[in-house]
Structure formats: structure tokens, C-alpha cells
Design a protein around this motif. Structure first.
Motif, PDB file in Angstrom:
ATOM      1  N   THR A  91      -8.586  46.016  72.657  1.00 26.18           N
ATOM      2  CA  THR A  91      -7.431  45.671  73.493  1.00 26.18           C
ATOM      3  C   THR A  91      -7.498  46.478  74.790  1.00 26.18           C
ATOM      4  OG1 THR A  91      -6.151  47.442  72.496  1.00 26.18           O
ATOM      5  CG2 THR A  91      -5.950  45.275  71.455  1.00 26.18           C
ATOM      6  N   PRO A  92      -6.775  46.069  75.847  1.00 29.62           N
ATOM      7  CA  PRO A  92      -6.743  46.875  77.071  1.00 29.62           C
ATOM      8  C   PRO A  92      -6.281  48.304  76.787  1.00 29.62           C
ATOM      9  CG  PRO A  92      -5.726  44.719  77.433  1.00 29.62           C
ATOM     10  CD  PRO A  92      -6.032  44.801  75.971  1.00 29.62           C
ATOM     11  N   LEU A  93      -5.316  48.451  75.879  1.00 24.73           N
ATOM     12  CA  LEU A  93      -4.863  49.797  75.506  1.00 24.73           C
ATOM     13  C   LEU A  93      -6.016  50.586  74.886  1.00 24.73           C
ATOM     14  CD1 LEU A  93      -2.759  52.022  74.756  1.00 24.73           C
ATOM     15  CD2 LEU A  93      -2.387  50.753  72.616  1.00 24.73           C
ATOM     16  N   THR A 196      -4.347  48.711  67.933  1.00 26.45           N
ATOM     17  CA  THR A 196      -4.514  47.258  67.768  1.00 26.45           C
ATOM     18  C   THR A 196      -3.445  46.476  68.534  1.00 26.45           C
ATOM     19  OG1 THR A 196      -3.204  47.322  65.737  1.00 26.45           O
ATOM     20  CG2 THR A 196      -5.589  47.441  65.481  1.00 26.45           C
ATOM     21  N   GLY A 197      -2.314  47.130  68.852  1.00 34.22           N
ATOM     22  CA  GLY A 197      -1.229  46.428  69.546  1.00 34.22           C
ATOM     23  C   GLY A 197      -1.112  46.875  70.989  1.00 34.22           C
ATOM     24  N   GLU A 198       0.084  46.697  71.554  1.00 30.16           N
ATOM     25  CA  GLU A 198       0.275  47.068  72.957  1.00 30.16           C
ATOM     26  C   GLU A 198       0.734  48.511  73.118  1.00 30.16           C
ATOM     27  OE1 GLU A 198       2.788  44.147  74.780  1.00 30.16           O
ATOM     28  OE2 GLU A 198       1.281  42.579  74.454  1.00 30.16           O
ATOM     29  N   ILE A 199       1.357  49.038  72.042  1.00 29.32           N
ATOM     30  CA  ILE A 199       1.852  50.417  72.096  1.00 29.32           C
ATOM     31  C   ILE A 199       1.016  51.281  71.151  1.00 29.32           C
ATOM     32  CG2 ILE A 199       3.835  51.892  71.499  1.00 29.32           C
ATOM     33  CD1 ILE A 199       5.654  49.674  72.322  1.00 29.32           C
ATOM     34  N   SER A 217      -0.507  55.896  78.690  1.00 26.45           N
ATOM     35  CA  SER A 217      -0.202  54.483  78.420  1.00 26.45           C
ATOM     36  C   SER A 217       1.239  54.109  78.758  1.00 26.45           C
ATOM     37  CB  SER A 217      -0.473  54.180  76.948  1.00 26.45           C
ATOM     38  OG  SER A 217       0.457  54.870  76.159  1.00 26.45           O
ATOM     39  N   SER A 219       3.735  54.609  77.003  1.00 29.22           N
ATOM     40  CA  SER A 219       4.517  54.403  75.775  1.00 29.22           C
ATOM     41  C   SER A 219       3.795  55.101  74.636  1.00 29.22           C
ATOM     42  CB  SER A 219       4.640  52.914  75.464  1.00 29.22           C
ATOM     43  OG  SER A 219       3.350  52.370  75.298  1.00 29.22           O
TER      44      SER A 219
END
Ligand code: TXA
Ligand code: MG
Length: 373
Positions: A91-93, A196-199, A217, A219
Motif C-alpha cells: 500500500t502507499p502507507l 495493510t490499511g490506510e492507517i 503518516s 495518523s
């Protein structure tokens, strides 16, 4: 089985470091390639490595440690370009986290690729990946040319090993090689973060702090993600965490020496000295041997009190008050030393729950048997 200790010498400012006996080092590399277990140093704690793509080799880890089979392992690699083969999606994160914190004391959790055996992930669809920055770990992984699954190299439940001797004490006769790289720099395990997620979700606090992750990030959630300073264990260590532990390893009894561990817990150093003093007097008057793990100020105050000194006292100081990094680096070492010294009860200094103090208190509370996630 004989356990061979492979000595290494790390000459400051010279890379690569030298192995004292190159042939032995190469034998250890060959052993891991052929499905044997090899313990190796990292900047956090010693790891117990096996070929991550060989299920039979991976199962040997669980047997040697007495590790519950539902607790997944971290895969260690030498370089970032090895990540792609092991995960489904970056992911971008995840990319940001890799670019910023790897190599180093962080483990990132991704969706797993099909080649990663379920023996490594304990049946999960995710896989934890780490790139150690320790030069000896790097050389070992680079030469092995395979991903190496490795938990901390202790018997399950005991404090993690921060020297080769600790590994030997726990696993002698059970593994063929221990690579000795001296004492580990950080002394607590890596920060485990689900990306794996956005946060980013912190599953296990470590040297890379919630603040650092937040600054990158914007967050952060999970253990220790309560960023204001707090003296409440509940708010700092359990906030934003799901009821079931997401990092399966966090639910087990952990970091426990034979001695009972209690905390000298108070808001400032003067009060912590007082609390430690009272606790120590009680333990000694009950005819037991007391161990003190704390800053220089606590240890000197205790030693200066003639009601407490003598054979019934063993102390281990991490340095000046406030050096949370030094306290974390020394905690597991001190707990193991207390057992060797026959201490019955360890009084350990509680520290503010912020920055690396989150990891320190997370490990200390577990070793004291306090139920946190
Ligand atoms: O610093 C470290 O991380 C050390 C060195 C040797 O690299 N390793 C280490 O491994 O501490 P271990 O096995 O003692 O702890 C691994 C932690 C456990 O809490 C485990 O549950 C969690 O990582 N973990 C592993 N794979 C996971 C996954 N797929 N999802 C969530 N948690 C995972
Ligand atoms: Mg462990």
C-alpha cells in the motif's frame, strides 16, 4: 546435539565486519539453507532463524522454543527488493514506512503472497517482514540468500535474549549454531505495525515510537497510540486496540523471569525512590532476596540504607534517571541476571508511558504478569 558458538568481531567504522572464524560462519549459513536452526544477533534481540520457505524447518522453531503453534513468526530479509516476492500488495502507507524505517527495529505486516507457508504465519493471510540493521544479521541474511523466519531466540515465556549467552542458556543442545554478535543495542523487540490499511496500526510497541509513525503518516492507532503523556496504563497501552489481540503473540505469558516482578511506580523519581525503599524493606524482612532494577539514583539510595544492604540485595542500574532508552536496552538482561543471582522478588522502576517508555512499560507489565494486550 552440540551447540557451536560462532564468534564475530565488529571493528568500529569498518564495514563489513569481520567474522573471527569465516569457515564456522559459512557453516552456519549452510546449516540454515539446509533446514537447520541458527540463532543470530539483531539490533533488537537475538533471533532463532530457519528457512522461511521450508515448512519442516519452520516447525523446528516451534519445537525448540516450546512456542504455541498459533503464534506467527517474522520473516527476516537482507534487502528491500526481497519484500515483493513475499507479499501480495504494498500500500502507499507501506511504501512510506519501508522507505523511512527499514532497515531498522520495525516489523511491517502485509497481505501474504502464496509462497509464504502457513507454518510461518500460523494460518493467517498476513505476513510480518523485518529487515534488521545489525551488520552481522545483514551479512548472515545476505549470504543465506533465503528469507529467514525468526522469533526471539528464547524459550517461550522467558525474557528475550540480548546476548549469545542468553541464547545458549535457553537453547543449548537444541540448535547447532549461535552467531555471537555481542550485546544487542536496543534490547526490546521491534515495533510491529500492520500496514495493510490506510492507517498504521501498532500491534506491538518498540523502539520506533508511535510519535515517529504519526509524524510520518499523519495518523496512528493501536498500542501506545495515545500520544499525550499519560500515567494510565489502560489509556496508553490498551487504547484503540481491538478486544481480541491482532498480534497473536501478545496474548501469551511473556518475558517472565523465575523471580516475581513488582513495580516501583510513582509520578516522579523522588517518590519512586521512596516506594522502592519501602517495598525492599518489606521483602527483606520477610526473609527473601530482593533485586532492584532502576536508575542510578534509586540504586544508590537503596545501597546507602543499611537495613537493606548485604547478601539479601542485588542491584542492576541502567544509568541516570530519565534515560528510557537505556532502561529498555537493559531490562531483559537485568531480569535474567536477577534469576542467576537467586533473587526472589524484583522491584523494577516504572517509567513514563511515552516514546520508548511505551515499549518499556509494555514489556515490564507483562513480566510482572499484569494483563495488558
Ligand atoms: O525484534 C524482533 O522483532 C525480534 C527479532 C529477532 O527480529 N523478533 C521477535 O519475534 O520478537 P517474536 O516471534 O518473538 O515476536 C513476533 C511478534 C509476535 O507478537 C507475533 O504474534 C507477531 O510478531 N506477528 C508475527 N506475524 C504476524 C502477523 N502476520 N500478524 C500480526 N502479528 C504478527
Ligand atoms: Mg518473542
Amino acid at each position: 546435539m552440540d551447540t557451536i558458538i560462532v564468534k564475530t568481531i565488529h571493528i568500529a567504522d569498518q564495514t563489513p565486519f569481520q567474522t573471527e572464524d569465516q569457515t564456522l560462519f559459512d557453516q552456519a549459513v549452510l546449516a540454515v539453507q539446509q533446514g537447520q536452526l541458527v540463532a543470530f544477533p539483531t539490533e533488537t534481540v537475538y533471533g532463532l532463524g530457519a528457512n522461511a520457505l521450508d515448512p519442516d524447518a519452520v516447525l523446528k522453531i516451534f519445537k525448540a522454543k516450546g512456542r504455541p503453534s498459533d503464534n506467527p513468526l517474522i520473516i527476516h530479509i537482507a534487502r528491500k527488493d526481497q519484500i515483493h516476492a513475499l507479499v501480495k500488495n504494498i500500500t502507499p502507507l507501506a511504501k512510506k514506512m519501508i522507505d523511512t524505517f527499514m532497515p531498522g527495529p520495525i516489523t511491517l505486516v502485509f497481505e501474504k503472497a502464496d509462497i509464504v507457508p502457513y507454518e510461518v504465519t500460523a494460518g493467517l493471510e498476513t505476513v510480518a517482514i523485518r529487515i534488521p540493521s545489525h551488520p552481522i544479521a545483514h551479512l548472515f541474511l545476505e549470504k543465506a540468500k533465503i528469507p529467514v523466519a525468526a522469533p526471539s531466540a528464547n524459550v517461550s515465556g522467558k525474557p528475550s535474549p540480548t546476548t549469545a549467552k542468553h541464547v545458549y542458556d535457553d537453547l543449548k543442545g537444541k540448535i547447532p549454531y549461535i552467531i555471537d554478535g555481542g550485546a544487542c543495542d536496543f534490547g526490546v523487540e521491534s515495533t510491529v505495525v500492520d500496514v495493510t490499511g490506510e492507517i498504521p496500526v501498532i500491534l506491538r510497541p518498540g523502539t520506533i515510537t508511535a510519535e515517529q509513525i504519526f509524524n510520518l503518516s499523519g495518523s496512528v492507532s493501536g498500542i501506545g497510540s495515545c500520544l499525550h503523556n499519560t500515567n494510565s496504563y489502560e489509556s496508553a497501552l490498551n487504547q484503540n486496540t481491538p478486544d481480541t489481540p491482532m498480534s497473536p503473540g501478545m496474548k501469551y505469558k511473556h518475558y517472565s523471569p523465575k523471580a516475581k516482578v513488582i513495580l516501583a511506580d510513582a509520578p516522579n523519581i523522588e517518590q519512586r525512590i521512596k516506594v522502592a525503599m519501602e517495598l525492599a524493606k518489606d521483602i527483606i524482612s520477610a526473609g527473601k532476596k530482593v533485586g532492584i532494577f532502576g536508575c542510578d539514583e534509586i540504586v544508590s539510595a537503596i545501597k546507602a540504607n543499611n537495613l537493606i544492604s548485604g547478601d539479601a540485595l542485588h542491584t542492576n542500574s541502567y544509568g541516570p534517571s530519565g534515560d528510557t532508552k537505556a532502561a529498555s536496552a537493559r531490562l531483559f538482561f537485568a531480569l535474567r541476571e536477577m534469576d542467576e543471582e537467586g533473587v526472589d522478588v524484583v522491584i523494577a522502576e516504572a517509567l513514563p508511558i511515552k516514546g520508548i517508555g511505551v515499549a518499556y512499560m509494555n514489556r515490564l507489565l507483562k513480566s510482572a504478569g499484569v494483563n495488558t494486550k
